[in-house]
Design a protein around this motif. Structure first.
Motif, PDB file in Angstrom:
ATOM      1  N   THR A   6       6.163   8.433  -7.275  1.00 32.25           N
ATOM      2  CA  THR A   6       5.404   7.197  -7.112  1.00 32.25           C
ATOM      3  C   THR A   6       4.958   6.692  -8.480  1.00 32.25           C
ATOM      4  N   GLY A   7       4.709   5.408  -8.541  1.00 25.25           N
ATOM      5  CA  GLY A   7       4.220   4.840  -9.798  1.00 25.25           C
ATOM      6  C   GLY A   7       4.235   3.341  -9.669  1.00 25.25           C
ATOM      7  N   PRO A   8       3.462   2.657 -10.483  1.00 21.83           N
ATOM      8  CA  PRO A   8       3.404   1.203 -10.384  1.00 21.83           C
ATOM      9  C   PRO A   8       4.765   0.562 -10.613  1.00 21.83           C
ATOM     10  N   GLY A  12       9.490   1.922 -14.611  1.00 29.17           N
ATOM     11  CA  GLY A  12      10.792   2.519 -14.928  1.00 29.17           C
ATOM     12  C   GLY A  12      11.158   3.661 -13.995  1.00 29.17           C
ATOM     13  N   LYS A  13      10.455   3.711 -12.880  1.00 29.47           N
ATOM     14  CA  LYS A  13      10.623   4.800 -11.912  1.00 29.47           C
ATOM     15  C   LYS A  13      12.047   4.881 -11.346  1.00 29.47           C
ATOM     16  N   SER A  14      12.577   3.755 -10.889  1.00 27.65           N
ATOM     17  CA  SER A  14      13.911   3.779 -10.269  1.00 27.65           C
ATOM     18  C   SER A  14      14.968   4.231 -11.265  1.00 27.65           C
ATOM     19  N   ILE A  31      17.617   6.932   0.377  1.00 24.47           N
ATOM     20  CA  ILE A  31      17.813   5.478   0.427  1.00 24.47           C
ATOM     21  C   ILE A  31      16.875   4.882   1.475  1.00 24.47           C
ATOM     22  N   SER A  32      15.976   4.040   1.001  1.00 19.65           N
ATOM     23  CA  SER A  32      14.958   3.438   1.867  1.00 19.65           C
ATOM     24  C   SER A  32      15.499   2.209   2.579  1.00 19.65           C
ATOM     25  N   TYR A  33      14.778   1.818   3.606  1.00 21.31           N
ATOM     26  CA  TYR A  33      15.030   0.544   4.281  1.00 21.31           C
ATOM     27  C   TYR A  33      14.031  -0.466   3.740  1.00 21.31           C
ATOM     28  N   THR A  35      12.862  -4.921   3.813  1.00 24.60           N
ATOM     29  CA  THR A  35      13.094  -6.308   4.251  1.00 24.60           C
ATOM     30  C   THR A  35      13.146  -7.236   3.030  1.00 24.60           C
ATOM     31  N   ARG A  36      12.975  -6.650   1.824  1.00 21.55           N
ATOM     32  CA  ARG A  36      13.067  -7.463   0.603  1.00 21.55           C
ATOM     33  C   ARG A  36      14.517  -7.905   0.390  1.00 21.55           C
ATOM     34  N   LYS A  37      14.681  -9.049  -0.285  1.00 17.97           N
ATOM     35  CA  LYS A  37      16.032  -9.548  -0.583  1.00 17.97           C
ATOM     36  C   LYS A  37      16.689  -8.665  -1.629  1.00 17.97           C
ATOM     37  N   ALA A  66       9.766   8.099   8.772  1.00 16.82           N
ATOM     38  CA  ALA A  66       8.873   9.194   8.359  1.00 16.82           C
ATOM     39  C   ALA A  66       7.636   8.610   7.702  1.00 16.82           C
ATOM     40  N   GLU A  67       7.812   7.463   7.066  1.00 12.66           N
ATOM     41  CA  GLU A  67       6.696   6.726   6.460  1.00 12.66           C
ATOM     42  C   GLU A  67       7.157   5.304   6.268  1.00 12.66           C
ATOM     43  N   TRP A  68       6.204   4.381   6.259  1.00 10.91           N
ATOM     44  CA  TRP A  68       6.542   3.002   5.917  1.00 10.91           C
ATOM     45  C   TRP A  68       5.295   2.296   5.412  1.00 10.91           C
ATOM     46  N   ALA A  69       5.507   1.213   4.690  1.00 17.19           N
ATOM     47  CA  ALA A  69       4.374   0.464   4.140  1.00 17.19           C
ATOM     48  C   ALA A  69       4.806  -0.964   3.831  1.00 17.19           C
ATOM     49  N   VAL A  70       3.813  -1.825   3.704  1.00 17.66           N
ATOM     50  CA  VAL A  70       4.080  -3.182   3.211  1.00 17.66           C
ATOM     51  C   VAL A  70       3.744  -3.149   1.727  1.00 17.66           C
ATOM     52  N   TYR A  76       8.870  -1.597   3.551  1.00 18.68           N
ATOM     53  CA  TYR A  76       9.710  -0.542   2.970  1.00 18.68           C
ATOM     54  C   TYR A  76       9.483   0.716   3.795  1.00 18.68           C
ATOM     55  N   GLY A  77      10.531   1.485   4.040  1.00 16.01           N
ATOM     56  CA  GLY A  77      10.322   2.730   4.779  1.00 16.01           C
ATOM     57  C   GLY A  77      11.428   3.742   4.574  1.00 16.01           C
ATOM     58  N   THR A  78      11.060   5.001   4.803  1.00 17.30           N
ATOM     59  CA  THR A  78      12.014   6.117   4.707  1.00 17.30           C
ATOM     60  C   THR A  78      12.325   6.573   6.124  1.00 17.30           C
ATOM     61  N   ASP A  95      11.608   7.698  -3.812  1.00 21.87           N
ATOM     62  CA  ASP A  95      10.964   6.750  -4.723  1.00 21.87           C
ATOM     63  C   ASP A  95      10.176   5.791  -3.838  1.00 21.87           C
ATOM     64  N   ILE A  96       8.893   6.086  -3.634  1.00 19.80           N
ATOM     65  CA  ILE A  96       8.100   5.294  -2.678  1.00 19.80           C
ATOM     66  C   ILE A  96       6.727   4.955  -3.261  1.00 19.80           C
ATOM     67  N   ASP A  97       6.028   4.058  -2.599  1.00 18.15           N
ATOM     68  CA  ASP A  97       4.735   3.630  -3.137  1.00 18.15           C
ATOM     69  C   ASP A  97       3.625   4.592  -2.698  1.00 18.15           C
TER      70      ASP A  97
HETATM   71  P1  5GP Z   1      11.153  -2.605  -5.530  1.00 15.94           P
HETATM   72  O1  5GP Z   1      11.078  -3.788  -4.622  1.00 15.94           O
HETATM   73  O2  5GP Z   1      10.749  -2.934  -6.939  1.00 15.94           O
HETATM   74  O3  5GP Z   1      12.489  -1.892  -5.444  1.00 15.94           O
HETATM   75  O4  5GP Z   1      10.089  -1.550  -4.997  1.00 15.94           O
HETATM   76  C1  5GP Z   1       8.762  -1.912  -4.833  1.00 15.94           C
HETATM   77  C2  5GP Z   1       7.950  -0.703  -4.488  1.00 15.94           C
HETATM   78  O5  5GP Z   1       8.299  -0.234  -3.189  1.00 15.94           O
HETATM   79  C3  5GP Z   1       8.146   0.473  -5.430  1.00 15.94           C
HETATM   80  O6  5GP Z   1       6.869   0.988  -5.764  1.00 15.94           O
HETATM   81  C4  5GP Z   1       8.917   1.461  -4.618  1.00 15.94           C
HETATM   82  O7  5GP Z   1       8.617   2.790  -4.988  1.00 15.94           O
HETATM   83  C5  5GP Z   1       8.382   1.162  -3.215  1.00 15.94           C
HETATM   84  N1  5GP Z   1       9.289   1.661  -2.183  1.00 15.94           N
HETATM   85  C6  5GP Z   1      10.637   1.712  -2.197  1.00 15.94           C
HETATM   86  N2  5GP Z   1      11.105   2.283  -1.080  1.00 15.94           N
HETATM   87  C7  5GP Z   1      10.026   2.633  -0.348  1.00 15.94           C
HETATM   88  C8  5GP Z   1       9.860   3.290   0.916  1.00 15.94           C
HETATM   89  O8  5GP Z   1      10.796   3.686   1.591  1.00 15.94           O
HETATM   90  N3  5GP Z   1       8.578   3.459   1.335  1.00 15.94           N
HETATM   91  C9  5GP Z   1       7.503   3.054   0.623  1.00 15.94           C
HETATM   92  N4  5GP Z   1       6.310   3.307   1.127  1.00 15.94           N
HETATM   93  N5  5GP Z   1       7.625   2.441  -0.559  1.00 15.94           N
HETATM   94  C10 5GP Z   1       8.859   2.230  -1.035  1.00 15.94           C
END
Ligand code: 5GP
Length: 201
Positions: A6-8, A12-14, A31-33, A35-37, A66-70, A76-78, A95-97
């Motif tokens: 996690t990180g702001p 450079g996290k990704s 690989i997360s899901y 709704t972002r473009k 398993a987790e999700w957030a706005v 975004y969700g795993t 890589d999640i928030d």
């Molecule tokens: P970005 O849109 O720049 O790829 O990601 C924005 C933020 O969403 C980043 O902090 C990233 O870690 C977070 N993020 C990416 N995938 C997930 C996810 O599956 N769950 C959550 N909770 N955050 C995520």
């Protein structure tokens, strides 16, 4: 083992997470899901699974996540499948928030929690601007959120200061390799070795 990274946004996290895949064996990226473009630099099914809000809503209803957030106004969700598929034998990097990290903490107590931070706030600003993928107001919002997120650092096991990618990559690799050497992780591997010491006595 699950590694929650996690990180702001803009720290450079990704890039760091992806760069470790070539450096340490048997590590996979979750690989997360979202709704972002999709950004021009991204690939469907490699960086994210890009879905509609309706599809994401269905996944929530069917308890598939398993987790999700706005985050920054997008979902975004795993998926549970991603964790179950890879999590048991191989090392899986999420890589999640911060909100997602907190949800994983309640479900997977043994996961390793890593917080990536830039060397300075100014660095974050520059990176977000240089990325050139976001509108000015979006960058402003991300910076405000970063100020809130940084306060959560005490909830993590490790802190990586991402001032130089090479150094940060080595630190992340060290965390993974050291975790693999922990007694808990080595228990299975050590049994036949111990047995060999006492065979034919
Ligand atoms: P970005 O849109 O720049 O790829 O990601 C924005 C933020 O969403 C980043 O902090 C990233 O870690 C977070 N993020 C990416 N995938 C997930 C996810 O599956 N769950 C959550 N909770 N955050 C995520």
């Amino acid at each position: 083992m699950l590694y929650v990274i996690t990180g702001p946004s803009g720290c450079g996290k990704s890039t760091l997470v992806k760069s470790i895949l070539g450096e340490v064996e048997n590590v996979e990226f979750s690989i997360s899901y979202t709704t972002r473009k999709k950004r021009d630099s991204e690939q469907e099914g490699k960086d994210y699974f890009f879905v509609s809000k309706a599809e994401f809503g269905q996944m929530i209803e069917m308890d598939k996540l398993a987790e999700w957030a706005v985050v920054h106004g997008h979902y975004y969700g795993t998926s549970k499948r991603e964790i179950e598929k890879k999590g048991s034998e191989r090392d899986l990097l999420l890589d999640i928030d911060i909100q997602g990290a907190q949800q994983i903490k309640t479900k997977f107590k043994k996961a390793v929690f890593i917080f990536i931070i830039p060397s300075l706030f100014q660095e974050l600003k520059t990176r977000l601007k240089n990325r050139g993928e976001e509108a000015v107001d979006v960058i402003g919002r991300r910076l405000e959120i970063a100020k809130k997120e940084i306060r959560y650092y005490p909830e993590f096991d490790y802190i990586i200061i991402n001032d130089k990618l090479d150094k940060a990559r080595k630190e992340l690799a060290s965390i993974i390799l050291a975790t693999r050497c922990r007694l808990d992780s080595r228990k299975k591997e050590i049994v036949p070795i111990l047995r060999s010491f006492f065979e034919n006595e």
